[in-house]
Scaffold this active site. Structure first.
Site, PDB file in Angstrom:
ATOM      1  N   LYS A  33      14.634   6.208 -11.007  1.00 27.05           N
ATOM      2  CA  LYS A  33      13.526   6.447 -10.074  1.00 27.05           C
ATOM      3  C   LYS A  33      13.295   5.199  -9.211  1.00 27.05           C
ATOM      4  CE  LYS A  33       8.593   6.449  -9.738  1.00 27.05           C
ATOM      5  NZ  LYS A  33       7.311   6.234 -10.423  1.00 27.05           N
ATOM      6  N   ASP A  77       0.873  -1.162   0.000  1.00 25.73           N
ATOM      7  CA  ASP A  77       0.000   0.000   0.000  1.00 25.73           C
ATOM      8  C   ASP A  77       0.908   1.210   0.000  1.00 25.73           C
ATOM      9  OD1 ASP A  77      -2.902   0.638   0.028  1.00 25.73           O
ATOM     10  OD2 ASP A  77      -2.319   1.903   1.709  1.00 25.73           O
TER      11      ASP A  77
END
Length: 209
Positions: free
Chosen positions: A189, A75
């Site tokens: 990233k 999450d």
């Protein structure tokens, strides 16, 4: 001592093929075979938690109990300091179009605009500090579990810049950088992201010496 996964099958609590592919590649070197909850026909449980940890655990436990296998769920979201940590667990919800905003679905430019509008309302000197968070939760059918939390700090900019990212990436500049997540190479990233931070902790704990 944390329970170890070892080899064998692991259910990834997602119906997203892209997420399954990404996680499978990260765990492949450790002999883990990843199966998606979607491919097993498992339902998606309501995410009723008020924190990233709670929602990750809800998804991991549901997948473990339904499959009889160990399950991994994540999450993640964006928290903005000046907004009291919002949107937080509601990061995706802020992108959901209301009935008067067009076809159902997510509009991330709209979501970024909501955040920016709230910041501008607080004045020109508002603190623009923010962080992406990721929680990885592993649950076993017998109830044992392990949780790993990762973060990437930075600040928000406006207007959005870059086309390489998704979600709030075009307005997030990581600490020490000058480009947004949507302007830098995806491999770079992924190396510094909140998910990478959480996975580094998971791998060290589960597969380290």
């Amino acid at each position: 001592m944390t329970r170890k996964l070892g080899g064998g099958s692991l259910v990834i609590a997602t119906h997203n093929a892209g997420k399954l592919k990404e996680i499978s590649a990260l765990l492949a070197p450790y002999g883990v075979k990843c199966l998606s909850a979607g491919s097993l026909g498992l339902p998606e449980p309501p995410e009723t938690g008020t924190s990233f940890v709670q929602n990750a655990m809800i998804k991991a436990r549901a997948a473990a109990e339904a499959s009889g296998l160990a399950a991994l769920a994540d999450d993640s979201g964006l928290s903005v300091d000046a907004l009291g940590g919002r949107p937080g667990v509601y990061t995706a919800d802020w992108a959901e179009r209301q009935w008067f905003e067009g076809e159902p679905g997510r509009d991330w430019y709209m979501a970024m605009g909501k955040v920016e509008g709230m910041l501008q309302h607080l004045g020109p000197d508002v603190d623009r500090s923010a962080a992406f968070h990721c929680v990885l939760a592993i649950a076993w059918p017998d109830g044992e579990h392990a949780v790993y939390e990762g973060a990437c700090t930075g600040s928000l900019t406006w207007p959005p810049r870059g086309t390489l990212g998704f979600g709030y990436d075009p307005v997030f500049v990581p600490t020490g950088g000058a480009q947004t997540f949507a302007e830098i190479d995806p491999e770079r990233k992924h190396a510094i992201s909140h998910r990478a931070d959480a996975f580094t902790k998971l791998v060290a704990d589960q597969f380290g010496a």
